[in-house]
Design an enzyme around this catalytic site. Structure first.
Site, PDB file in Angstrom:
ATOM      1  N   LYS A   1      21.699 146.344 -39.146  1.00  0.00           N
ATOM      2  CA  LYS A   1      20.659 145.302 -39.110  1.00  0.00           C
ATOM      3  C   LYS A   1      20.486 144.644 -40.477  1.00  0.00           C
ATOM      4  CE  LYS A   1      21.046 146.152 -35.545  1.00  0.00           C
ATOM      5  NZ  LYS A   1      21.779 147.179 -34.788  1.00  0.00           N
TER       6      LYS A   1
ATOM      7  N   GLY B   1      36.694 145.477 -28.324  1.00  0.00           N
ATOM      8  CA  GLY B   1      35.435 145.840 -27.670  1.00  0.00           C
ATOM      9  C   GLY B   1      34.385 144.767 -27.921  1.00  0.00           C
ATOM     10  N   ALA B   2      33.965 144.067 -26.853  1.00  0.00           N
ATOM     11  CA  ALA B   2      32.887 143.071 -26.994  1.00  0.00           C
ATOM     12  C   ALA B   2      31.599 143.634 -26.415  1.00  0.00           C
ATOM     13  CB  ALA B   2      33.278 141.768 -26.313  1.00  0.00           C
ATOM     14  N   GLY B   3      31.338 144.903 -26.722  1.00  0.00           N
ATOM     15  CA  GLY B   3      30.063 145.525 -26.353  1.00  0.00           C
ATOM     16  C   GLY B   3      29.054 145.271 -27.465  1.00  0.00           C
TER      17      GLY B   3
ATOM     18  N   GLU C   1      38.326 142.223 -25.255  1.00  0.00           N
ATOM     19  CA  GLU C   1      37.535 143.090 -24.358  1.00  0.00           C
ATOM     20  C   GLU C   1      38.352 143.367 -23.098  1.00  0.00           C
ATOM     21  OE1 GLU C   1      34.401 144.776 -24.223  1.00  0.00           O
ATOM     22  OE2 GLU C   1      35.465 145.362 -22.409  1.00  0.00           O
TER      23      GLU C   1
ATOM     24  N   GLY D   1      33.348 152.273 -28.102  1.00  0.00           N
ATOM     25  CA  GLY D   1      32.366 153.204 -27.547  1.00  0.00           C
ATOM     26  C   GLY D   1      32.188 154.410 -28.450  1.00  0.00           C
TER      27      GLY D   1
ATOM     28  N   ASP E   1      22.035 161.223 -28.367  1.00  0.00           N
ATOM     29  CA  ASP E   1      23.331 160.703 -27.912  1.00  0.00           C
ATOM     30  C   ASP E   1      24.194 161.761 -27.233  1.00  0.00           C
ATOM     31  OD1 ASP E   1      22.674 158.258 -28.988  1.00  0.00           O
ATOM     32  OD2 ASP E   1      24.423 158.119 -30.293  1.00  0.00           O
TER      33      ASP E   1
ATOM     34  N   HIS F   1      -1.329 131.073 -28.959  1.00  0.00           N
ATOM     35  CA  HIS F   1      -0.547 129.838 -28.997  1.00  0.00           C
ATOM     36  C   HIS F   1      -0.493 129.331 -30.429  1.00  0.00           C
ATOM     37  CE1 HIS F   1       1.045 125.948 -27.869  1.00  0.00           C
ATOM     38  NE2 HIS F   1       0.138 125.400 -28.669  1.00  0.00           N
TER      39      HIS F   1
HETATM   40  P1  FAD Z   1      22.905 160.946 -34.740  1.00  0.00           P
HETATM   41  O1  FAD Z   1      22.125 159.852 -35.338  1.00  0.00           O
HETATM   42  O2  FAD Z   1      24.359 160.765 -34.563  1.00  0.00           O
HETATM   43  O3  FAD Z   1      22.629 162.224 -35.632  1.00  0.00           O
HETATM   44  C1  FAD Z   1      23.251 163.446 -35.371  1.00  0.00           C
HETATM   45  C2  FAD Z   1      23.181 164.310 -36.620  1.00  0.00           C
HETATM   46  O4  FAD Z   1      23.650 165.618 -36.275  1.00  0.00           O
HETATM   47  C3  FAD Z   1      24.075 163.819 -37.745  1.00  0.00           C
HETATM   48  O5  FAD Z   1      23.311 163.721 -38.917  1.00  0.00           O
HETATM   49  C4  FAD Z   1      25.155 164.882 -37.869  1.00  0.00           C
HETATM   50  O6  FAD Z   1      25.538 165.124 -39.222  1.00  0.00           O
HETATM   51  C5  FAD Z   1      24.446 166.117 -37.323  1.00  0.00           C
HETATM   52  N1  FAD Z   1      25.350 167.104 -36.732  1.00  0.00           N
HETATM   53  C6  FAD Z   1      26.237 166.932 -35.718  1.00  0.00           C
HETATM   54  N2  FAD Z   1      26.827 168.097 -35.407  1.00  0.00           N
HETATM   55  C7  FAD Z   1      26.317 169.017 -36.247  1.00  0.00           C
HETATM   56  C8  FAD Z   1      26.534 170.414 -36.415  1.00  0.00           C
HETATM   57  N3  FAD Z   1      27.385 171.084 -35.634  1.00  0.00           N
HETATM   58  N4  FAD Z   1      25.844 171.041 -37.384  1.00  0.00           N
HETATM   59  C9  FAD Z   1      24.979 170.375 -38.174  1.00  0.00           C
HETATM   60  N5  FAD Z   1      24.734 169.063 -38.054  1.00  0.00           N
HETATM   61  C10 FAD Z   1      25.386 168.400 -37.089  1.00  0.00           C
HETATM   62  N6  FAD Z   1      20.783 152.408 -31.625  1.00  0.00           N
HETATM   63  C11 FAD Z   1      19.642 151.710 -31.456  1.00  0.00           C
HETATM   64  O7  FAD Z   1      18.747 152.185 -30.760  1.00  0.00           O
HETATM   65  N7  FAD Z   1      19.462 150.488 -32.041  1.00  0.00           N
HETATM   66  C12 FAD Z   1      20.425 149.919 -32.807  1.00  0.00           C
HETATM   67  O8  FAD Z   1      20.239 148.821 -33.316  1.00  0.00           O
HETATM   68  C13 FAD Z   1      21.637 150.624 -32.999  1.00  0.00           C
HETATM   69  N8  FAD Z   1      22.612 150.105 -33.756  1.00  0.00           N
HETATM   70  C14 FAD Z   1      23.749 150.824 -33.981  1.00  0.00           C
HETATM   71  C15 FAD Z   1      24.743 150.275 -34.773  1.00  0.00           C
HETATM   72  C16 FAD Z   1      25.904 150.972 -35.022  1.00  0.00           C
HETATM   73  C17 FAD Z   1      26.970 150.358 -35.902  1.00  0.00           C
HETATM   74  C18 FAD Z   1      26.064 152.276 -34.477  1.00  0.00           C
HETATM   75  C19 FAD Z   1      27.302 153.065 -34.771  1.00  0.00           C
HETATM   76  C20 FAD Z   1      25.086 152.833 -33.685  1.00  0.00           C
HETATM   77  C21 FAD Z   1      23.920 152.106 -33.411  1.00  0.00           C
HETATM   78  N9  FAD Z   1      22.910 152.616 -32.599  1.00  0.00           N
HETATM   79  C22 FAD Z   1      21.770 151.903 -32.393  1.00  0.00           C
HETATM   80  C23 FAD Z   1      23.031 153.948 -31.961  1.00  0.00           C
HETATM   81  C24 FAD Z   1      22.217 154.973 -32.747  1.00  0.00           C
HETATM   82  O9  FAD Z   1      22.687 155.036 -34.066  1.00  0.00           O
HETATM   83  C25 FAD Z   1      22.329 156.328 -32.061  1.00  0.00           C
HETATM   84  O10 FAD Z   1      21.916 156.184 -30.715  1.00  0.00           O
HETATM   85  C26 FAD Z   1      21.435 157.353 -32.739  1.00  0.00           C
HETATM   86  O11 FAD Z   1      21.775 157.515 -34.091  1.00  0.00           O
HETATM   87  C27 FAD Z   1      21.562 158.696 -32.021  1.00  0.00           C
HETATM   88  O12 FAD Z   1      20.696 159.596 -32.597  1.00  0.00           O
HETATM   89  P2  FAD Z   1      20.977 161.159 -32.550  1.00  0.00           P
HETATM   90  O13 FAD Z   1      19.884 161.780 -33.333  1.00  0.00           O
HETATM   91  O14 FAD Z   1      21.209 161.581 -31.167  1.00  0.00           O
HETATM   92  O15 FAD Z   1      22.369 161.367 -33.318  1.00  0.00           O
END
Ligand code: FAD
Length: 478
Positions: free
Chosen positions: A58, A188-190, A211, A278, A319, A451
């Protein structure tokens, strides 16, 4: 001897750090384990979202949008911009500073809430034990009554385009370019492909998006995705649908990409290539086979509607579990699980997860599309307001787009809201609140909106559901 906690969270991304903070706020002895470190080996919290996802993307989207507006729109408003120039290094420093401030902020929040932070890679063993391996390969163990897995996700690589992290990169690499490539390919056009493609296109790159799917943004409302495709093409994005990439070669002249489309085999040479096809759950080696937690064949941890895994006392959020890979969905799951551990009974309403694509104009939606409702044989009514009819949109020279409200034909309850236009990432919150409270289109129509605002577009779209919008022509009823 294992260190003992009431709650152990694996992952300090948005899902994990929200869970840890809420658990600690509720008086539970909590530890949060994360393995993310910077180039100097320092622990960095915040996960994908803060480091290489939502926030840095962003920052670049906002900077590149301002640059592009200054370049092509300001003169219409009487603002002269002779001598306008771009300093990519400064743009990247600005982005890095924001990331640094926010990741330090998360560390501060965890500390001030009394969450213990451990740096290392955790694996879940049987008996709710986490084995933690640090950067020096030292192994320690953490035991907890409740374990919350929030390991997040990572970009999917494709064999046809092996990353070298210089010319072929994933989303992380694409956030760190130090120059603007003359030509840029995006596979990828996602959401991520469109956002990153837009950044570099606005800064001067000739961008081609390949895509594989023949439909543009297939999960969005059809009218919105059609409008988006038209606007993005006008901005210069070359979006090629139904283009399946089959190979790539790194050459002196750039990356040669081969793809198949309706006309046969095609070749494209670009200076740099972003693979944005993805993301996959980061669950490899996370869970010992006897830990009792089931992972499906896509790597997602199996959970029920309240994020309980197949092992009692172990939860998974964000995620790495079913549903949208969105930061806010993970945050809500993290908070829900912490509160349930503390004895509460909250639930996440998955019907009202907002979706946003931060292109310009922005695209946002919540709830069902017309196509989904038709497939489910639900009768519905639609109200659409074109932003070209909004005084505020005209005043700010941002008239592209529309707002659509879909309501149940029988009950008038709002079932979905879809929009494309400036500031839709903010406007969609009004629709989410309306749906969360079970509002009807009439309720929205009876609500007073300030407004002149873009929000009035939502008001008018809601009124249009019953043919009562003031600023659009309806056929006269007899
Ligand atoms: P993550 O943020 O991936 O965090 C997981 C953490 O777990 C990491 O810090 C990792 O180091 C740690 N970890 C993993 N395995 C282990 C382990 N075995 N031991 C210890 N630590 C571990 N989402 C939005 O809602 N809005 C947006 O605008 C948006 N823009 C994005 C843009 C990009 C370029 C990308 C790549 C993603 C974007 N997303 C966006 C998606 C968003 O970043 C993810 O949905 C979000 O970060 C997921 O959160 P999470 O906590 O599940 O995992």
């Amino acid at each position: 001897m294992s260190k003992q906690f009431e709650v152990a969270v694996v992952g300090a991304g948005p899902a994990g750090y929200h869970a840890a903070i809420r658990a600690a706020q509720l008086g539970l002895k909590t530890v949060c384990i994360d393995r993310w470190v910077d180039a100097s080996g320092q622990a960095v919290l915040g996960g994908t979202c803060l480091n290489v996802g939502c926030i840095p993307s962003k920052a670049l989207l906002d900077t590149s949008h301002k640059f592009s507006q200054a370049q092509s729109e300001f003169e219409d408003l009487g603002i002269m911009t002779q001598g306008l120039a771009l300093d990519v290094a400064q743009m990247q420093r600005h982005k890095d500073l924001i990331v640094q401030n926010l990741t330090k902020g998360v560390a501060g929040l965890l500390k001030s809430n009394g969450v213990e932070v451990v740096t290392g890679t955790a694996t879940l063993q049987a008996g709710k034990i986490l084995q933690v391996t640090d950067a020096a390969d030292q192994v320690s163990t953490v035991a907890a009554e409740h374990i919350i897995l929030a390991p997040g996700s990572s970009p999917v690589d494709i064999p046809a385009c092996a990353r070298d992290d210089k010319m072929i990169v994933d989303s992380t690499g694409a956030l760190a370019f130090d120059t603007v490539p003359k030509t840029l390919g995006v596979i990828g056009a996602g959401v991520i492909g469109l956002e990153l493609g837009s950044v570099w296109s606005r800064l001067g790159a000739k961008v081609v998006l390949l895509e594989a799917v023949p439909t543009f943004l297939p999960t969005a409302d059809k009218q919105v995705s059609k409008e988006a495709l038209k606007l993005f093409k006008k901005q210069g994005l070359d979006i090629r649908l139904g283009a399946k990439v089959t190979g790539s070669k790194i050459k002196k002249s750039g990356v040669e990409v081969t793809y198949e489309d309706g006309d046969g085999t095609q070749k494209l040479t670009v200076d740099r290539l972003i693979v944005a096809v993805g993301r996959q759950a980061e669950t490899k080696d996370l869970i010992a086979s006897d830990a009792g937690v089931v992972v499906d064949d896509r790597g997602l941890i199996e959970v029920n509607e309240v994020c309980e895994t197949t092992c009692v006392g172990v939860y998974a959020v964000g995620d790495a579990v079913r549903g949208a890979m969105l930061a806010h969905k993970g945050m809500e799951e993290g908070v829900m699980v912490a509160e349930r551990i503390a004895g509460g009974k909250p639930q996440v309403n998955y019907e009202t997860v907002p979706w946003v694509i931060y292109t310009h104009p922005e695209i946002a939606w919540v709830g069902a599309t017309e196509a989904e409702l038709s497939a489910a044989e639900t009768a519905f009514k639609v109200g659409v307001f074109p932003l070209a009819a909004s005084g505020r949109a005209m005043a700010s020279n941002e008239t592209a787009g529309l707002i659509k409200v879909i309501a149940d034909a029988a009950t008038d309850r709002v079932l979905g809201v879809h929009m494309i236009g400036a500031h839709c990432s903010e406007l969609i919150a009004e629709a989410v609140i309306a749906m969360e409270f079970g509002a009807s289109a009439e309720d929205l129509g009876l609500t007073m909106f300030a407004h002149p605002t873009l929000s009035e577009g939502l008001h008018e779209a809601a009124l249009a559901v019953s043919g009562h919008a003031i600023h659009i022509a309806h056929r006269k009823r007899r």
